[in-house]
Each structure stands twice: as structure tokens, then as C-alpha cells.
Design a protein around this motif. Structure first.
Motif, PDB file in Angstrom:
ATOM      1  N   GLY A 100      98.818 119.867  -0.154  1.00 12.35           N
ATOM      2  CA  GLY A 100      98.283 118.982  -1.183  1.00 12.35           C
ATOM      3  C   GLY A 100      97.932 119.763  -2.434  1.00 12.35           C
ATOM      4  N   ARG A 101      97.124 119.141  -3.266  1.00  9.95           N
ATOM      5  CA  ARG A 101      96.752 119.728  -4.563  1.00  9.95           C
ATOM      6  C   ARG A 101      96.134 121.117  -4.419  1.00  9.95           C
ATOM      7  NH1 ARG A 101      92.073 120.146  -7.066  1.00  9.95           N
ATOM      8  NH2 ARG A 101      91.058 118.684  -5.668  1.00  9.95           N
ATOM      9  N   HIS A 102      95.275 121.279  -3.425  1.00  4.05           N
ATOM     10  CA  HIS A 102      94.639 122.591  -3.264  1.00  4.05           C
ATOM     11  C   HIS A 102      95.674 123.695  -3.044  1.00  4.05           C
ATOM     12  CE1 HIS A 102      90.570 121.267  -3.448  1.00  4.05           C
ATOM     13  NE2 HIS A 102      90.616 120.561  -2.326  1.00  4.05           N
TER      14      HIS A 102
ATOM     15  N   ARG B 186      98.962 123.486  -3.707  1.00  6.70           N
ATOM     16  CA  ARG B 186      99.934 123.543  -4.796  1.00  6.70           C
ATOM     17  C   ARG B 186      99.361 124.184  -6.049  1.00  6.70           C
ATOM     18  NH1 ARG B 186     100.709 118.178  -3.561  1.00  6.70           N
ATOM     19  NH2 ARG B 186      99.679 117.643  -5.510  1.00  6.70           N
ATOM     20  N   ASP B 187      98.080 123.914  -6.337  1.00  6.00           N
ATOM     21  CA  ASP B 187      97.504 124.324  -7.617  1.00  6.00           C
ATOM     22  C   ASP B 187      96.373 125.350  -7.480  1.00  6.00           C
ATOM     23  OD1 ASP B 187      99.214 122.431  -8.764  1.00  6.00           O
ATOM     24  OD2 ASP B 187      97.678 120.867  -8.748  1.00  6.00           O
ATOM     25  N   ASP B 188      95.353 124.991  -6.700  1.00  8.60           N
ATOM     26  CA  ASP B 188      94.137 125.810  -6.664  1.00  8.60           C
ATOM     27  C   ASP B 188      94.352 127.183  -6.032  1.00  8.60           C
ATOM     28  OD1 ASP B 188      92.889 123.597  -7.782  1.00  8.60           O
ATOM     29  OD2 ASP B 188      92.153 122.859  -5.850  1.00  8.60           O
TER      30      ASP B 188
END
Length: 119
Positions: free
Chosen positions: A75-77, A79-81
Motif C-alpha cells: 500500500g501507500r506506506h 510505495r511511498d513512505d
């Protein structure tokens, strides 16, 4: 400490009971592989957080890091964080290598175990 460390990365929760399965996994992995440096860390809400765990292992001599996300999916974590945190750490700690594994939920072994459990 070895020159490498495996960081088991969990999300984090304010509920201390939430951590128990991750602590069991880390303890079992350490028992199975006492020659390896294995650190359980968290993305947020608990300590050590990922940057803190990397800095501590680095201070103890680790220069190669493998981050294994104990997440179901990317998820976002993831993919990005996490890539942003890793990039910041690489700038802060030159000469280090950091690899991010896929989340454990994407493993065929984990899917098979879940299907077996649910059958």
C-alpha cells in the motif's frame, strides 16, 4: 554485530497486544538463525521505528540492511513512505546498502498457509 541486519518492519499500533504476533515471529526467527542480526521495528506508533533501528544497527557495525515488511500488501506506506525513509537513511549513512523485500503477504508460501488455515 554482523555487518548486515534484517529489519522486520511492522506497521505499529497503540495497542501493545497488537505487537505480540510480530514479537513471536522475530523471536522464532532469531532462534532459528542465531548467526543473523534480526531487529523488529515499526513504521509508526511504537519503537524502535525504522530509522532508529537502522541507525542503532549502523552504530553497532551493520552496513547492509534487508527490510522485510510484515505487511499483507504494498500500500501507500510501502510505495511511498518506506522508500522515502530509506532514501533519507542512505543520504545520512553513506556506504550502506538497503534492500526492501516485497511484503510477506505477496509470498506464495504465506498465501498457501492462509488458504490452508481457512480451508
Amino acid at each position: 554485530m554482523n555487518d548486515s541486519a534484517q529489519l522486520l518492519l511492522a506497521h505499529g499500533s497503540r495497542d501493545p497486544d497488537w505487537r505480540r504476533p510480530f514479537e513471536w515471529i522475530a523471536a522464532d526467527l532469531r532462534a532459528a538463525h542465531p548467526e543473523r542480526s534480526i531487529v523488529l521495528c515499526y513504521l509508526e506508533m511504537w519503537h524502535p521505528r525504522l530509522p532508529e533501528a537502522v541507525r542503532t544497527a549502523h552504530a553497532q557495525g551493520a552496513r547492509s540492511f534487508r527490510i522485510t515488511p510484515l505487511f499483507w500488501s504494498r500500500g501507500r506506506h510501502l510505495r511511498d513512505d518506506v522508500p522515502r525513509i530509506v532514501q533519507d537513511l542512505l543520504c545520512e549513512l553513506p556506504g550502506c546498502a538497503i534492500v526492501i523485500d516485497p511484503p510477506v503477504g505477496e509470498s506464495g508460501i504465506v498465501r498457501a498457509a492462509v488458504l490452508h488455515l481457512l480451508a
